[in-house]
Every structure is written in structure tokens, then in C-alpha cells.
Design a protein around this motif. Structure first.
Motif, mmCIF file in Angstrom:
data_model
loop_
_atom_site.group_PDB
_atom_site.id
_atom_site.type_symbol
_atom_site.label_atom_id
_atom_site.label_comp_id
_atom_site.label_asym_id
_atom_site.label_seq_id
_atom_site.Cartn_x
_atom_site.Cartn_y
_atom_site.Cartn_z
ATOM 1 N N LYS A 111 0.829 -1.208 0.000
ATOM 2 C CA LYS A 111 0.000 0.000 0.000
ATOM 3 C C LYS A 111 0.864 1.259 0.000
ATOM 4 C CE LYS A 111 -4.007 1.983 2.401
ATOM 5 N NZ LYS A 111 -4.943 1.814 3.549
ATOM 6 N N GLY A 112 1.998 1.212 0.682
ATOM 7 C CA GLY A 112 2.853 2.390 0.794
ATOM 8 C C GLY A 112 4.022 2.413 -0.163
ATOM 9 N N LEU A 113 4.030 1.514 -1.139
ATOM 10 C CA LEU A 113 5.170 1.357 -2.038
ATOM 11 C C LEU A 113 5.517 2.648 -2.775
ATOM 12 C CD1 LEU A 113 6.952 -1.113 -2.788
ATOM 13 C CD2 LEU A 113 5.520 -1.386 -4.815
ATOM 14 N N LEU A 114 4.542 3.264 -3.423
ATOM 15 C CA LEU A 114 4.781 4.484 -4.193
ATOM 16 C C LEU A 114 5.031 5.685 -3.287
ATOM 17 C CD1 LEU A 114 2.169 4.055 -7.057
ATOM 18 C CD2 LEU A 114 4.644 4.119 -7.332
ATOM 19 N N ASP A 115 4.324 5.762 -2.170
ATOM 20 C CA ASP A 115 4.516 6.881 -1.246
ATOM 21 C C ASP A 115 5.935 6.894 -0.700
ATOM 22 O OD1 ASP A 115 1.950 7.790 -1.575
ATOM 23 O OD2 ASP A 115 1.153 6.755 0.182
ATOM 24 N N GLY A 116 6.445 5.729 -0.349
ATOM 25 C CA GLY A 116 7.798 5.642 0.173
ATOM 26 C C GLY A 116 8.832 6.084 -0.840
ATOM 27 N N LEU A 117 8.577 5.771 -2.094
ATOM 28 C CA LEU A 117 9.480 6.177 -3.174
ATOM 29 C C LEU A 117 9.447 7.694 -3.338
ATOM 30 C CD1 LEU A 117 11.250 4.532 -5.246
ATOM 31 C CD2 LEU A 117 9.404 4.924 -6.890
ATOM 32 N N ALA A 118 8.240 8.268 -3.341
ATOM 33 C CA ALA A 118 8.078 9.714 -3.518
ATOM 34 C C ALA A 118 8.618 10.503 -2.330
ATOM 35 C CB ALA A 118 6.604 10.053 -3.738
ATOM 36 N N GLN A 119 8.587 9.893 -1.146
ATOM 37 C CA GLN A 119 9.042 10.571 0.072
ATOM 38 C C GLN A 119 10.528 10.346 0.358
ATOM 39 O OE1 GLN A 119 6.316 9.062 3.033
ATOM 40 N NE2 GLN A 119 4.528 9.957 1.996
ATOM 41 N N ASP A 120 11.252 9.810 -0.619
ATOM 42 C CA ASP A 120 12.704 9.619 -0.517
ATOM 43 C C ASP A 120 13.094 8.662 0.609
ATOM 44 O OD1 ASP A 120 15.360 9.968 -1.266
ATOM 45 O OD2 ASP A 120 15.653 11.683 0.060
ATOM 46 N N GLN A 121 12.243 7.668 0.865
ATOM 47 C CA GLN A 121 12.599 6.655 1.861
ATOM 48 C C GLN A 121 13.563 5.627 1.268
ATOM 49 O OE1 GLN A 121 9.031 4.970 3.555
ATOM 50 N NE2 GLN A 121 8.131 6.985 3.946
ATOM 51 N N TYR A 122 13.545 5.476 -0.059
ATOM 52 C CA TYR A 122 14.455 4.564 -0.751
ATOM 53 C C TYR A 122 14.631 5.031 -2.199
ATOM 54 C CZ TYR A 122 9.674 2.621 -0.752
ATOM 55 O OH TYR A 122 8.307 2.461 -0.768
ATOM 56 N N ASP A 123 15.693 4.510 -2.836
ATOM 57 C CA ASP A 123 16.058 4.938 -4.179
ATOM 58 C C ASP A 123 15.402 4.099 -5.270
ATOM 59 O OD1 ASP A 123 18.067 6.800 -3.132
ATOM 60 O OD2 ASP A 123 19.180 4.984 -2.608
#
Length: 253
Positions: A78-90
Motif C-alpha cells: 500500500k505504501g510502495l509508491l509513497d515511500g518512493l516519492a518521500q525519498d525513503q528509498y532509491d
């Protein structure tokens, strides 16, 4: 004249800042941060205290090619894209289906395996649930993980069935084996993998899956250099046999 020179200097500085990108940051910091759910065999899953799977091995290979360390950041579907957009991972990795909704919100790499939606059922029930019509009954208990394409597929094609949702995808096969749900919505590699390691389970409709898709990796939107570099590494993996070796290692061939 001094004003003109100052203006040009500031302009060049601005251009320099604009061209700084994620790949530069990865190389400068010496770390490739990989977002993964850790709940999808045989791509990304917990093997004791460590993460294992095909995409975990690929992530390590990519980091090695870039000359940096790898750091795994656990996330959810569920949070896959949000984490990417929030700079949690590259980069996001781990059996991620390439689809339009993800393309509109991130960059997707080339595909690395073609697969389709199918079912995982209890041993002996493959013929009972080998069509959508047979599974789409009020008496059928369907399980799926929240936030991924399995949920979307179930809600579109199995509207008459009873749904049981799971935060962790690894819990669904066990629920099938224990009779808590009749059908797990999954993909061909996962269904065939569980069939091979658990005698209580059986893949259904894998020879002729309901859909056709490809797995890929997600890169932050606009990071073209990083996307090109990951695609290059994937091409080299195919060319040099690394992809095939890792697939055999993880029971994907």
C-alpha cells in the motif's frame, strides 16, 4: 559588465543544481537504498532474520556494479509508491508488477519476467477453482494481500466471493493450507513456488493464467539517469547469464 557576469555565474550554479540527480547521491553517499515488502516468495521474503529472494540477490548485484553498499528498507504494498516519492528509498524491488498506475506516479524499468494472475488452493482443489466463474461464488473464501494488484484483481473479477484481507502476503498461503480461505489470488511464479515447497498446496490455472504482465522495478519520477543505469545493469545481467543463474538459485527456472 560585473552585473552580467554575476548573473551568468548564478545561472550556471542553478543549472548545476538542477542536474544533480539520485544516481549522483547514491554514489556520493555510497549506499543504494532498496524498498521491499519482504513478503513475496520467491522474490523478497524473510529467511530467518535476513531477507532472501531473487530481487534481493539482484539488488545486491546492482549495488556491487555501482560500487556501493545496499540497504534494505521494508515497506508495504500500500505504501510502495509513497515511500518512493518521500525519498525513503532509491528503488523499489520485490515482485512488483508493471502497470499504468505505477507508471504515472514513478518510473518503471524494463520487465524481467512474464507472468499472469492465477490461484493457489489446497491440494486437490485445483480443478474445483480453475476458472473465474468457479471461484466467483458466494461460498468461496478468497484471500489476498492489501494494496497490491492481487487486491485489484479480486475486487474486479471475484465480486461474489467472500474476501479475507492480509497485511502480510506470507500469511495467505498458510491460510489456504489451514482451510481458512479457499483461494489465494497470486501470480504464476509464487503459486508454483509454494506448490513445490508445501505438499498441502496446489497451483491452479497457472498453465493458462487469467492475465499477462511483467515484473519490474520502480524508480522515483524524473530520475532518468538512475532508470537508464538500472536498465543497463539488467541488460548486462541477461547478456552475461547472471539473470538466469539467479533465477535458478531462487527456483524460478
Amino acid at each position: 559588465m560585473k552585473t552580467l557576469i554575476l548573473g551568468l555565474s548564478l545561472g550556471l550554479m542553478t543549472v548545476g543544481v538542477a542536474h544533480a540527480d539520485r544516481l549522483d547521491d547514491i554514489q556520493k553517499e555510497g549506499v543504494l537504498r532498496v524498498g521491499t515488502t519482504g513478503d513475496y516468495r520467491p522474490f523478497s521474503y524473510h529467511d530467518g532474520e535476513t531477507l532472501s529472494g531473487y530481487d534481493i540477490d539482484v539488488a545486491k548485484h546492482m549495488a556491487d556494479q555501482l560500487g556501493v553498499k545496499v540497504e534494505f528498507v521494508e515497506t508495504t504494498w500500500k505504501g510502495l509508491l509513497d515511500g518512493l516519492a518521500q525519498d525513503q528509498y532509491d528503488i523499489a524491488m520485490g515482485g512488483i508488477t508493471r502497470k499504468m498506475q505505477r507508471q504515472l506516479n514513478a518510473e518503471q524499468t524494463q520487465g524481467y519476467m512474464t507472468f499472469g494472475k492465477c490461484f493457489l488452493v489446497a491440494k486437490g482443489n485445483a480443478e474445483k477453482y480453475d476458472t473465474l466463474e468457479e471461484a466467483n461464488q458466494a461460498s468461496t473464501k478468497v484471500g489476498y494481500n492489501i494494496g497490491g494488484t492481487n487486491e485489484l484483481f479480486a475486487k474486479e473479477h471475484l465480486t461474489s466471493a467472500k474476501f479475507t484481507t492480509y497485511e502480510n502476503n506470507l500469511d495467505v498461503p498458510e491460510a489456504v493450507a489451514e482451510g481458512k480461505v479457499d483461494v489465494m489470488v497470486t501470480e504464476t511464479p509464487e503459486a508454483l513456488y509454494y506448490q513445490s515447497i508445501d505438499k498441502r498446496l496446489e497451483a491452479s490455472s497457472c498453465a493458462d493464467p487469467f492475465t499477462k504482465s511483467q515484473f519490474g522495478y520502480l524508480i522515483p519520477k524524473g530520475e532518468q539517469r538512475l532508470l537508464n543505469t538500472v536498465d543497463f545493469i539488467m541488460d548486462e545481467m541477461k547478456l552475461k547469464g547472471v539473470e538466469e543463474d539467479l533465477m535458478e538459485k531462487n527456483a524460478l527456472k
